[in-house]
Design an enzyme around this catalytic site. Structure first.
Site, PDB file in Angstrom:
ATOM      1  N   GLU A  91       5.448   9.763  13.501  1.00 35.16           N
ATOM      2  CA  GLU A  91       5.400   8.967  12.272  1.00 35.16           C
ATOM      3  C   GLU A  91       5.657   9.891  11.087  1.00 35.16           C
ATOM      4  O   GLU A  91       4.920  10.852  10.863  1.00 35.16           O
ATOM      5  CB  GLU A  91       4.028   8.289  12.141  1.00 35.16           C
ATOM      6  CG  GLU A  91       3.895   7.437  10.881  1.00 35.16           C
ATOM      7  CD  GLU A  91       2.561   6.676  10.802  1.00 35.16           C
ATOM      8  OE1 GLU A  91       2.100   6.155  11.840  1.00 35.16           O
ATOM      9  OE2 GLU A  91       1.992   6.621   9.708  1.00 35.16           O
ATOM     10  N   LYS A  94      -3.558  -0.081  14.108  1.00 30.61           N
ATOM     11  CA  LYS A  94      -4.418   0.958  13.538  1.00 30.61           C
ATOM     12  C   LYS A  94      -5.850   0.525  13.834  1.00 30.61           C
ATOM     13  O   LYS A  94      -6.282  -0.538  13.369  1.00 30.61           O
ATOM     14  CB  LYS A  94      -4.186   1.068  12.028  1.00 30.61           C
ATOM     15  CG  LYS A  94      -5.171   1.970  11.292  1.00 30.61           C
ATOM     16  CD  LYS A  94      -4.810   2.079   9.804  1.00 30.61           C
ATOM     17  CE  LYS A  94      -5.810   2.920   9.044  1.00 30.61           C
ATOM     18  NZ  LYS A  94      -5.458   3.059   7.615  1.00 30.61           N
ATOM     19  N   TRP A 150     -14.188  13.001   3.687  1.00 31.69           N
ATOM     20  CA  TRP A 150     -12.792  12.733   4.066  1.00 31.69           C
ATOM     21  C   TRP A 150     -12.165  13.868   4.864  1.00 31.69           C
ATOM     22  O   TRP A 150     -11.162  13.682   5.554  1.00 31.69           O
ATOM     23  CB  TRP A 150     -11.952  12.423   2.830  1.00 31.69           C
ATOM     24  CG  TRP A 150     -12.312  11.095   2.241  1.00 31.69           C
ATOM     25  CD1 TRP A 150     -13.152  10.869   1.195  1.00 31.69           C
ATOM     26  CD2 TRP A 150     -11.886   9.803   2.697  1.00 31.69           C
ATOM     27  NE1 TRP A 150     -13.264   9.515   0.965  1.00 31.69           N
ATOM     28  CE2 TRP A 150     -12.495   8.838   1.869  1.00 31.69           C
ATOM     29  CE3 TRP A 150     -11.036   9.363   3.720  1.00 31.69           C
ATOM     30  CZ2 TRP A 150     -12.299   7.472   2.034  1.00 31.69           C
ATOM     31  CZ3 TRP A 150     -10.837   8.009   3.885  1.00 31.69           C
ATOM     32  CH2 TRP A 150     -11.467   7.075   3.055  1.00 31.69           C
ATOM     33  N   GLU A 197       3.891   9.410  -0.738  1.00 32.88           N
ATOM     34  CA  GLU A 197       2.492   9.237  -1.143  1.00 32.88           C
ATOM     35  C   GLU A 197       1.888  10.509  -1.733  1.00 32.88           C
ATOM     36  O   GLU A 197       1.285  10.483  -2.799  1.00 32.88           O
ATOM     37  CB  GLU A 197       1.667   8.782   0.066  1.00 32.88           C
ATOM     38  CG  GLU A 197       0.188   8.669  -0.239  1.00 32.88           C
ATOM     39  CD  GLU A 197      -0.642   8.253   0.973  1.00 32.88           C
ATOM     40  OE1 GLU A 197      -0.055   7.976   2.040  1.00 32.88           O
ATOM     41  OE2 GLU A 197      -1.880   8.209   0.852  1.00 32.88           O
ATOM     42  N   GLU A 245       0.863  -1.185   0.000  1.00 29.78           N
ATOM     43  CA  GLU A 245       0.000   0.000   0.000  1.00 29.78           C
ATOM     44  C   GLU A 245       0.900   1.236   0.000  1.00 29.78           C
ATOM     45  O   GLU A 245       1.777   1.395   0.850  1.00 29.78           O
ATOM     46  CB  GLU A 245      -0.903  -0.011   1.244  1.00 29.78           C
ATOM     47  CG  GLU A 245      -1.861   1.166   1.256  1.00 29.78           C
ATOM     48  CD  GLU A 245      -3.130   0.904   2.065  1.00 29.78           C
ATOM     49  OE1 GLU A 245      -3.382  -0.252   2.434  1.00 29.78           O
ATOM     50  OE2 GLU A 245      -3.859   1.882   2.324  1.00 29.78           O
ATOM     51  N   ARG A 246       0.671   2.119  -0.973  1.00 34.34           N
ATOM     52  CA  ARG A 246       1.487   3.334  -1.133  1.00 34.34           C
ATOM     53  C   ARG A 246       2.971   3.004  -1.295  1.00 34.34           C
ATOM     54  O   ARG A 246       3.831   3.723  -0.791  1.00 34.34           O
ATOM     55  CB  ARG A 246       1.305   4.307   0.029  1.00 34.34           C
ATOM     56  CG  ARG A 246      -0.132   4.534   0.459  1.00 34.34           C
ATOM     57  CD  ARG A 246      -0.987   5.108  -0.617  1.00 34.34           C
ATOM     58  NE  ARG A 246      -2.387   5.160  -0.172  1.00 34.34           N
ATOM     59  CZ  ARG A 246      -3.400   5.429  -0.979  1.00 34.34           C
ATOM     60  NH1 ARG A 246      -3.199   5.669  -2.258  1.00 34.34           N
ATOM     61  NH2 ARG A 246      -4.619   5.463  -0.525  1.00 34.34           N
ATOM     62  N   ARG A 298     -11.420  17.636  10.446  1.00 32.40           N
ATOM     63  CA  ARG A 298     -10.653  16.403  10.631  1.00 32.40           C
ATOM     64  C   ARG A 298      -9.345  16.643  11.393  1.00 32.40           C
ATOM     65  O   ARG A 298      -8.876  15.770  12.122  1.00 32.40           O
ATOM     66  CB  ARG A 298     -10.353  15.798   9.251  1.00 32.40           C
ATOM     67  CG  ARG A 298      -9.314  14.706   9.304  1.00 32.40           C
ATOM     68  CD  ARG A 298      -9.211  14.031   7.959  1.00 32.40           C
ATOM     69  NE  ARG A 298      -7.995  13.251   7.866  1.00 32.40           N
ATOM     70  CZ  ARG A 298      -7.620  12.602   6.781  1.00 32.40           C
ATOM     71  NH1 ARG A 298      -8.363  12.643   5.694  1.00 32.40           N
ATOM     72  NH2 ARG A 298      -6.507  11.901   6.755  1.00 32.40           N
ATOM     73  N   ASP A 350      -2.537  14.450   6.967  1.00 37.56           N
ATOM     74  CA  ASP A 350      -2.026  13.189   6.420  1.00 37.56           C
ATOM     75  C   ASP A 350      -0.869  13.413   5.449  1.00 37.56           C
ATOM     76  O   ASP A 350      -1.046  13.294   4.240  1.00 37.56           O
ATOM     77  CB  ASP A 350      -3.176  12.463   5.697  1.00 37.56           C
ATOM     78  CG  ASP A 350      -2.829  11.031   5.376  1.00 37.56           C
ATOM     79  OD1 ASP A 350      -1.789  10.561   5.841  1.00 37.56           O
ATOM     80  OD2 ASP A 350      -3.618  10.390   4.656  1.00 37.56           O
ATOM     81  N   GLU A 367       6.424  22.013  -3.580  1.00 37.23           N
ATOM     82  CA  GLU A 367       5.350  22.728  -2.886  1.00 37.23           C
ATOM     83  C   GLU A 367       4.817  23.873  -3.748  1.00 37.23           C
ATOM     84  O   GLU A 367       3.606  24.100  -3.820  1.00 37.23           O
ATOM     85  CB  GLU A 367       5.869  23.293  -1.548  1.00 37.23           C
ATOM     86  CG  GLU A 367       4.818  24.081  -0.775  1.00 37.23           C
ATOM     87  CD  GLU A 367       5.353  24.668   0.538  1.00 37.23           C
ATOM     88  OE1 GLU A 367       6.590  24.818   0.668  1.00 37.23           O
ATOM     89  OE2 GLU A 367       4.537  24.989   1.425  1.00 37.23           O
ATOM     90  N   GLU A 403     -10.410   4.659   9.240  1.00 34.99           N
ATOM     91  CA  GLU A 403     -10.584   4.301   7.830  1.00 34.99           C
ATOM     92  C   GLU A 403     -11.172   2.891   7.677  1.00 34.99           C
ATOM     93  O   GLU A 403     -10.706   2.086   6.881  1.00 34.99           O
ATOM     94  CB  GLU A 403      -9.258   4.432   7.082  1.00 34.99           C
ATOM     95  CG  GLU A 403      -8.716   5.858   7.127  1.00 34.99           C
ATOM     96  CD  GLU A 403      -7.461   6.080   6.286  1.00 34.99           C
ATOM     97  OE1 GLU A 403      -6.696   5.131   6.106  1.00 34.99           O
ATOM     98  OE2 GLU A 403      -7.262   7.223   5.834  1.00 34.99           O
ATOM     99  N   LYS A 454       1.263  10.997  13.465  1.00 32.10           N
ATOM    100  CA  LYS A 454       1.760  11.545  12.194  1.00 32.10           C
ATOM    101  C   LYS A 454       2.235  12.978  12.391  1.00 32.10           C
ATOM    102  O   LYS A 454       1.670  13.709  13.217  1.00 32.10           O
ATOM    103  CB  LYS A 454       0.674  11.506  11.118  1.00 32.10           C
ATOM    104  CG  LYS A 454       0.374  10.105  10.611  1.00 32.10           C
ATOM    105  CD  LYS A 454      -0.530  10.101   9.367  1.00 32.10           C
ATOM    106  CE  LYS A 454      -0.821   8.669   8.954  1.00 32.10           C
ATOM    107  NZ  LYS A 454      -1.573   8.550   7.690  1.00 32.10           N
TER     108      LYS A 454
HETATM  109  O1  GCW Z   1      -2.973   8.483   4.009  1.00 29.79           O
HETATM  110  C1  GCW Z   1      -3.586   7.324   4.275  1.00 29.79           C
HETATM  111  C2  GCW Z   1      -3.191   6.434   3.163  1.00 29.79           C
HETATM  112  C3  GCW Z   1      -3.588   5.026   3.451  1.00 29.79           C
HETATM  113  C4  GCW Z   1      -2.960   4.623   4.759  1.00 29.79           C
HETATM  114  C5  GCW Z   1      -3.418   5.581   5.848  1.00 29.79           C
HETATM  115  C6  GCW Z   1      -2.761   5.287   7.178  1.00 29.79           C
HETATM  116  C7  GCW Z   1      -2.224   2.450   5.390  1.00 29.79           C
HETATM  117  O2  GCW Z   1      -3.767   6.901   1.991  1.00 29.79           O
HETATM  118  O3  GCW Z   1      -3.155   4.220   2.404  1.00 29.79           O
HETATM  119  O4  GCW Z   1      -3.270   3.303   5.094  1.00 29.79           O
HETATM  120  O5  GCW Z   1      -3.091   6.876   5.497  1.00 29.79           O
HETATM  121  O6  GCW Z   1      -1.762   5.920   7.469  1.00 29.79           O
HETATM  122  O7  GCW Z   1      -3.238   4.444   7.902  1.00 29.79           O
END
Ligand code: GCW
Length: 743
Positions: free
Chosen positions: A437, A332, A592, A443, A193-194, A386, A415, A561, A336, A410
């Site tokens: 994180e 996690k 979202w 991504e 994933e990513r 969010r 995100d 940027e 999501e 994060k």
């Molecule tokens: O930004 C999102 C990503 C997901 C990712 C999620 C996360 C693993 O698009 O792909 O899932 O964050 O960090 O959990």
């Protein structure tokens, strides 16, 4: 006769074709092998530089026999030999001609009793020094533990590879934080994933790969930058990863990591007890077999149900029979679509603690991710935000987490966007362990198709002073546990390397993996120092190459940027799709919550305390002050915090709309400039690397134009205000585009 001549010619032609193909394959393979070494190429030094190491002893004496110490010895012998063209060899005790001595500080005391480090050596720390041992001049590489010695060897090799002096060495380095991990988001079927660098190095088709060569090579790269843990599977975890039969396979990955001091960790799904069975193992049993007949799954995963606690304990006990140095789990939950404690009205602390408790007796830790938010937010409500979610969910739980639980946060509240403020949650936990994180895989920052060196961004985050209690509390001190004297804390980087020879899908992107490790070891290193090291290790010391590669890397984030999202506008990329192409409309009118709130009158999210979502109120007072008033808010985050008319005048004196136009045009021009700058390096490196990277810059220049035109046309369509310089919104410029947001 004619026919046989033909057939001879044919056989000859086939033979030639086959041998050319074979030799091409062989040379491709060796080019691949070199590429895979990344910054650990250890190319032969030029004779003049090599001569400066003539006094380096060629005998290596290791005081001990542990796996990691043997790795350190072999790495030293092989790599010094390769760089210096001399033969290095190991000896048990031959000090007579001088030696490089490897040993823990305790074992060094056995041969050099008077040698004392200038400051305390902490776990994983190293000390490079010189000493007289048995009347010979020796170079000593020591540490508090074997891993420290390995890190010391890598530090020594890095110096030699970069041509640094090693005479009169006296260098002691301790890591800034005990936790320095990478996370891989690998699925068990082999997809990542990513991930943008090929398929998983660990898994294929639901199983652990037979050939784990790359896993070992990865561990070597990680060890060389001080990374001591690696989570091997996606945080969107497949519960099957915890099947006993799967753990028995995962054990082989841990075996591949172990020589390099990298401990294996796994992501787990909180609902696992309800999904998979368990083997009833006795912890004391000496030869536990994988499950023959697993018990049936439970009918619950309620973290406060004693049967669930028992399930986790048994599962963890079993894992430690297979992987005695298992590092722990990442979770996690309630995010999501993942299951979580909310299913039983339990808290995140309840969920973390049931797992932490099971790990405790084995010395393991659990990372509980703070990336918890509602992705069905009502976008009509201007007070919804969010960005507030992590703090809202976790701040009230401060103090409720076990000592071996770590909340993984994060860097920003949304995100991994190209520009975000730091997450206020870093300042919102005093009695809870934290880790930051960061995302190495790009991504939202070009997916390794475009250059974006993230170390300068990470530095800004780590150096940001949160001013908790009005005192200096930079994020690096909060996450490392220094500020509030926490037992553990540190850094997790989402790496997502894959089977591609260059690991991440782009040779230049490897600077991000290198830089993450170096910052996790020491966040006080400068971006310049980090990229200088990486460039010399990867490309050698040709001054033109060093200067140009550094410049391109250091320019790359601001340039990216400027053509994708200036002024902190948030996500202008296609967020419901690939997270790569421009797609500003996709951010709005969905749950979202990555909104930019652009309409005909203005743009930006009002997050003020006074009139907006009050997100700013999550920061300590001094930081609130920085962002709350329009007059103080820095331009580069303006639209993150405020909704303003397009004609609002920035500190720079430009209006918002003109700044958006100019920034995109300048950015695209600078991206085109990368091509020209790279071309000055032709002939200064191997042609294959030169051409590969040139093609990438040419592609990026085109992508920058695409971004520029899409965003400029979109914002013109929404605002109706043309570009003063006539590039957008005039007959010569781009055509106005109807926007769903033009309401
Ligand atoms: O930004 C999102 C990503 C997901 C990712 C999620 C996360 C693993 O698009 O792909 O899932 O964050 O960090 O959990």
């Amino acid at each position: 006769m004619k026919r046989s001549l033909h057939s001879i010619q044919l056989v000859g032609a086939i033979w030639l074709a086959v041998s050319v193909a074979l030799s091409l394959a062989a040379s491709a393979q060796s080019a691949d092998a070199v590429e895979r070494q990344a910054w650990l190429r250890y190319a032969p030094l030029d004779p003049q530089t090599a001569r400066t190491y003539v006094h380096l002893p060629t005998t290596v004496v290791s005081l001990g026999d542990s796996l990691v110490l043997r790795t350190a010895e072999q790495e030293l012998i092989r790599s010094t030999g390769q760089m210096l063209g001399r033969t290095f060899s190991s000896s048990r005790d031959s000090f007579a001609q001088g030696a490089i001595v490897l040993g823990t500080i305790n074992s060094i005391h056995g041969v050099a009793g008077a040698l004392h480090p200038p400051q305390e050596l902490q776990p994983d720390g190293y000390w490079l020094t010189t000493a007289r041992i048995h009347s010979a001049d020796c170079l000593v590489v020591t540490g508090a533990n074997d891993r420290g010695i390995l890190y010391g060897v890598f530090a020594l090799l890095s110096k030699i590879a970069r041509g640094d002096s090693i005479s009169n060495l006296n260098e002691l380095r301790n890591p800034y934080a005990p936790i320095r991990w990478v996370n891989q988001w690998d699925n068990l079927d082999g997809r990542i994933e990513r991930g943008y660098g090929g398929r998983s190095i660990f898994f294929d088709d639901g199983k652990v790969r037979d050939d784990l060569t790359r896993a070992g090579e990865y561990a070597r790269l990680l060890a060389s930058i001080g990374i001591n843990g690696c989570t091997i599977n996606n945080v969107n975890a497949n519960p099957a990863a915890l099947e006993d039969s799967f753990i028995a396979q995962v054990r082989r990955i841990a075996d591949a990591f172990r020589p390099w001091g990298v401990q294996l960790a796994m992501s787990v799904d909180l609902s696992s007890p309800k999904v998979i069975g368990n083997t009833h193992v006795e912890t004391a049993a000496s030869a536990v077999q994988p499950a023959q007949s697993a018990a049936a799954p439970l009918d619950t995963f309620d973290p406060l149900d004693p049967r669930v606690a028992d399930w986790w304990q048994k599962k963890v006990d079993y894992i430690y029979t297979q992987i005695p140095d298992f590092a722990g789990f990442v979770v996690k939950a309630d995010s999501e679509g993942r299951s979580g404690p909310s299913a039983y009205h339990r808290s995140h602390a309840d969920a973390a603690n049931v797992i932490a408790h099971a790990l405790k007796r084995h010395g393991g830790v659990v990372f509980y991710r703070a990336f918890v938010y509602n992705h069905h937010l009502d976008w009509h409500d201007l007070k919804n935000d969010r960005a507030k979610a992590a703090y809202d969910n976790f701040h009230p739980l401060d103090g409720a987490f076990a000592d071996n639980a770590i909340v993984q946060i994060k860097n920003g509240p949304i995100d991994f966007q190209v520009r975000e403020p730091v997450s206020p949650l870093f300042g919102g936990l005093r009695q809870t362990n934290e880790a930051i994180e960061l995302q190495i895989t790009q991504e939202y920052t070009g997916q390794q198709k475009q250059l974006c060196f993230l170390v300068p961004m990470w530095k800004e985050v780590l150096d940001f002073d949160m001013r908790v209690d009005g005192k200096s509390t930079p994020v690096k001190d909060l996450v490392s546990g220094h500020s509030f004297h926490r037992p553990v804390g540190g850094f997790a980087g989402v790496a997502n390397v894959g089977l591609d020879a260059n690991w991440l899908g782009s040779p230049l992107a490897m600077a991000n993996l290198y830089g993450f490790g170096r910052l996790a070891w020491n966040p006080n290193l400068s971006s310049d120092a980090i990229i200088d090291e990486w460039t010399r290790l990867t490309f050698g010391s040709d001054p033109l190459v060093v200067q140009m590669v550094k410049k391109l890397q250091l320019d790359s984030w601001p340039v990216y940027e400027s053509y994708t999202g200036p002024l902190g506008a948030g996500t202008l990329t296609n967020i419901t799709g690939n997270h790569y192409d421009p797609g500003p409309e996709s951010s709005e009118e969905n749950g979202w919550g990555q909104w930019h709130r652009a309409d005909h009158n203005g743009i930006g999210m009002d997050r003020t305390i006074a009139t907006g979502t009050a997100y700013i109120g999550q920061y300590p007072p001094e930081v609130q002050k920085l962002y709350e008033s329009l007059a103080d808010c820095p331009d580069n985050l303006l639209l993150f915090f405020h909704h303003v008319p397009y004609t609002y005048v920035l500190h720079s004196g430009k209006t918002v709309i003109q700044r958006v136009y100019d920034s995109h045009y300048e950015g695209a021009e600078r991206a085109a400039g990368f091509v020209q700058q790279w071309k000055t390096l032709e002939g200064h490196m191997d042609d294959a690397r030169y051409r590969d990277i040139l093609a990438r810059f040419q592609f990026q220049a085109g992508e920058a134009v695409k971004w520029r035109d899409t965003i400029c046309n979109w914002i013109y369509g929404v605002s109706g205000i043309p570009d003063q310089k006539g590039r957008v919104g005039t007959p010569q410029g781009g055509a106005p585009k109807a926007s769903v947001l033009n309401r």
